[in-house]
Write an enzyme that holds these catalytic residues in place. Sequence first.
Site, short mmCIF file in Angstrom:
data_model
loop_
_atom_site.label_atom_id
_atom_site.label_comp_id
_atom_site.label_asym_id
_atom_site.label_seq_id
_atom_site.Cartn_x
_atom_site.Cartn_y
_atom_site.Cartn_z
N GLU A 113 -7.32 -5.65 20.89
CA GLU A 113 -7.29 -4.21 20.62
C GLU A 113 -5.94 -3.65 21.06
O GLU A 113 -5.29 -4.21 21.95
CB GLU A 113 -8.41 -3.49 21.36
CG GLU A 113 -8.29 -3.60 22.86
CD GLU A 113 -9.56 -3.22 23.61
OE1 GLU A 113 -9.44 -2.74 24.75
OE2 GLU A 113 -10.67 -3.42 23.07
N LYS A 115 -3.26 -1.61 23.06
CA LYS A 115 -3.21 -1.06 24.43
C LYS A 115 -2.62 0.34 24.35
O LYS A 115 -1.43 0.51 24.07
CB LYS A 115 -2.36 -1.96 25.33
CG LYS A 115 -2.36 -1.52 26.80
CD LYS A 115 -1.56 -2.50 27.65
CE LYS A 115 -1.62 -2.10 29.12
NZ LYS A 115 -1.01 -0.76 29.36
N ASP A 117 -1.22 3.90 25.42
CA ASP A 117 -0.44 4.44 26.53
C ASP A 117 -0.93 5.85 26.82
O ASP A 117 -0.40 6.84 26.31
CB ASP A 117 1.05 4.44 26.16
CG ASP A 117 1.93 4.36 27.39
OD1 ASP A 117 1.39 4.21 28.50
OD2 ASP A 117 3.16 4.45 27.23
N TYR A 225 -12.99 1.63 25.16
CA TYR A 225 -12.68 0.20 25.04
C TYR A 225 -13.56 -0.71 25.89
O TYR A 225 -13.42 -1.93 25.82
CB TYR A 225 -11.21 -0.05 25.42
CG TYR A 225 -10.83 0.42 26.81
CD1 TYR A 225 -11.18 -0.33 27.94
CD2 TYR A 225 -10.13 1.59 27.00
CE1 TYR A 225 -10.83 0.09 29.21
CE2 TYR A 225 -9.77 2.02 28.26
CZ TYR A 225 -10.12 1.26 29.37
OH TYR A 225 -9.78 1.69 30.63
N LYS A 314 2.18 -7.27 26.78
CA LYS A 314 3.08 -6.12 26.73
C LYS A 314 4.20 -6.36 25.72
O LYS A 314 4.85 -7.39 25.74
CB LYS A 314 3.68 -5.84 28.12
CG LYS A 314 2.65 -5.52 29.20
CD LYS A 314 1.93 -4.22 28.93
CE LYS A 314 2.77 -3.00 29.23
NZ LYS A 314 2.98 -2.76 30.65
N CYS A 408 40.27 18.60 20.29
CA CYS A 408 39.83 17.27 19.85
C CYS A 408 40.54 16.19 20.67
O CYS A 408 41.78 16.20 20.76
CB CYS A 408 40.11 17.09 18.37
SG CYS A 408 39.76 15.43 17.76
N CYS A 411 43.04 14.21 18.07
CA CYS A 411 44.21 14.78 17.39
C CYS A 411 44.71 16.07 18.05
O CYS A 411 45.68 16.67 17.56
CB CYS A 411 43.89 15.05 15.92
SG CYS A 411 42.67 16.37 15.64
N CYS A 426 35.97 19.69 14.61
CA CYS A 426 37.41 19.53 14.76
C CYS A 426 38.09 20.19 13.56
O CYS A 426 37.65 20.03 12.42
CB CYS A 426 37.76 18.04 14.81
SG CYS A 426 39.52 17.68 14.60
N CYS A 432 43.06 14.00 11.56
CA CYS A 432 42.36 13.48 12.74
C CYS A 432 42.01 12.02 12.48
O CYS A 432 41.24 11.73 11.55
CB CYS A 432 41.09 14.29 13.02
SG CYS A 432 40.10 13.64 14.38
#
Length: 678
Positions: A113, A115, A117, A225, A314, A408, A411, A426, A432
């Site tokens: 099944e 798991k 969280d 479960y 896991k 920037c 540049c 920019c 650039c």
Amino acid sequence: MSEDVAARVEQLRDQIRYHAYRYYVLDDPVISDAEYDALVHELERLEAEHPELVTPDSPTQRVGAPPSEQFRPVRHRRPLFSLDDISSFEELAAWEERIERILGRVPDGYVCEPKIDGLAVVLTYENGVFTLGATRGDGTVGEDITANLRTIKAIPLRLLTDDPPTLLEVRGEVYMPLDAFEELNRRQEEAGERLFVNPRNAAAGSVRQKDPSVTASRDLSIWCYQVGIIEGGPELSRHSEAMEYIKGLGLRVNPETRTVPDLDGVEDYLTEAEKRRHERPYQTDGAVVKVDSLADQATLGFTARAPRWAVAYKFPPEEATTRLLDIKVNVGRTGAVTPYAVLEPVFVGGANISSATLHNEDEVRRKDLRIGDLVVVRRAGDVIPEVVAPVVSARTGDEKVWHMPKTCPFCASPIVRPEGEKVARCTGGYSCPSRLREWLFYFGSRAGMDIDGLGYKTIDLLIREGLIRDPADIFFLRPDQLLGFEGWGEVSVANLMRAIEAAKDRPVAQLLTALGIRHVGDSVARLLARRYRSIRALMDAPEEELADIEGIGPVIARSVREWFDDPDNRALIDKLDAAGVRLEDEDVEAGVPSDLLDGVTVVITGTLDGFTREEAEDAVVARGGRATGSVSKKTTVLVVGEHPGASKVRKAEELGVPTIDEETFERLLTDGPSVLES
């Protein structure tokens, strides 16, 4: 035994107790689950090697943390245990070997099944009525959260039977669906409240509220479960039977639960579960494998902290904590200045991560990220790594607030943020170097003109040697200009030349996308290409005419008009034309009305046998329809291929949007919307 080992054991115990308290009691962890598990595993290893160091109060001899004083304590009728973790098929096989040594045979079946969280809870029903709900706590004593659990609609207050057991204790996991988690954080942000780091913390924080109305306001659910105790009910011989029984009583059992005959079946389940982990509408960090026979479970029994008959497999961790060393910026192909995190390297999501996008200046402010913070980093599957949140409780006061630079770094041009926009830009144009590099890479990428071999390394070489200054220069490259550079022999040069030659004949929509006009992605490019058929015609289209095209509108129209009004961009089109790049599409497929799907909006999910995603969407647009990427109330139909996205299918069901298979989609392309009525 050295004093260093004893000192390390005590250090680990102190760390584990502290982190368990933050996780279970405060719902405010400062390290990831994987990092916590690593501490526990190290302590278990050292205690196994030095059993004389084991003490009754060691964290390895208990399964949780003390219950919070916020709720009335509840002593469980039977203790709740943790599960031993494994992370490989080799460890899975070793687990079965231990079982075989005790039973004298392998078990005749396992149950697998997901798991979940979430937050482990115990539900107690007396004569069919829900009378008590508690957290796991330390496994022996939990917290009474009955009033809060009663607000969760997925938990029946009375079992669906006229003949209930006199006593039924069921274990389950309360969780928050991913959609609900996103909505909760949106509301938290609007209210100026702290955002939740992940759905697990959101679920735990929601269930453990003093005010049940707060719990009721949040979309929580549960998967059950395990049957802990059953009195006055049927005799059950297998775990799978128990799950079917409580499912019949109205309790939620995960439909992804499977009974398999042997370890090969378990491995198949685990492989598929990991592959599909991101398709589920809830967060899962692994799978649980249990011996199905309850008699075998009783024979196998428990260790000090875990059942011998179950194990948790896991998946690779997708979250970790690390240090935010700095915040720097990149300049993209549109001039957008994007901050990114420079991280102390950390292994997460199957890769070593040392940087992560921060999206924009507002996002840095919203998350309150500061240079020097301990931060939570997430990398789910192949998703770009992101910094989820800072660990505020770990701050020392030395952290620094970040500000967007005024110029920037590539540049020295001013960085400006237009009023009403989230993105700073920019102002240096393609002078650039960073913007030019990103533009050229995008132009040659699969999303653009799909020129195989024109990656960053090649782009950097061509720029450095002065061979290209704009996308058109790519089509004027000669083999002799590349031969002789390191890594460039006759074969590699010939391959690149073939790829460049093939790119000259891409459809107009593909070229439009590759040009990188702001707001013009592939779907908008297809709309424009269908309407005008050629770049030259589009170049001279009035802004008002562009804005009147369905799916374009004034913002995109203005952006397109501004791009083509720029003399440098018009010169680029002329240069592409001179290089032999196709600027006009052929006529629409013969015999297919260009307005066959007028007013029809199609979304495609999954893989189709007869089309690529782009080909299918192009076919819709060529017939006057719209192809979009997400399901909404305006969607006419969802085309479902192999391995569809669960969220799109679920959204279509919620909105009542019809779904069709590939065969019906093909008939839609030839016969029109009438096929949807049959």
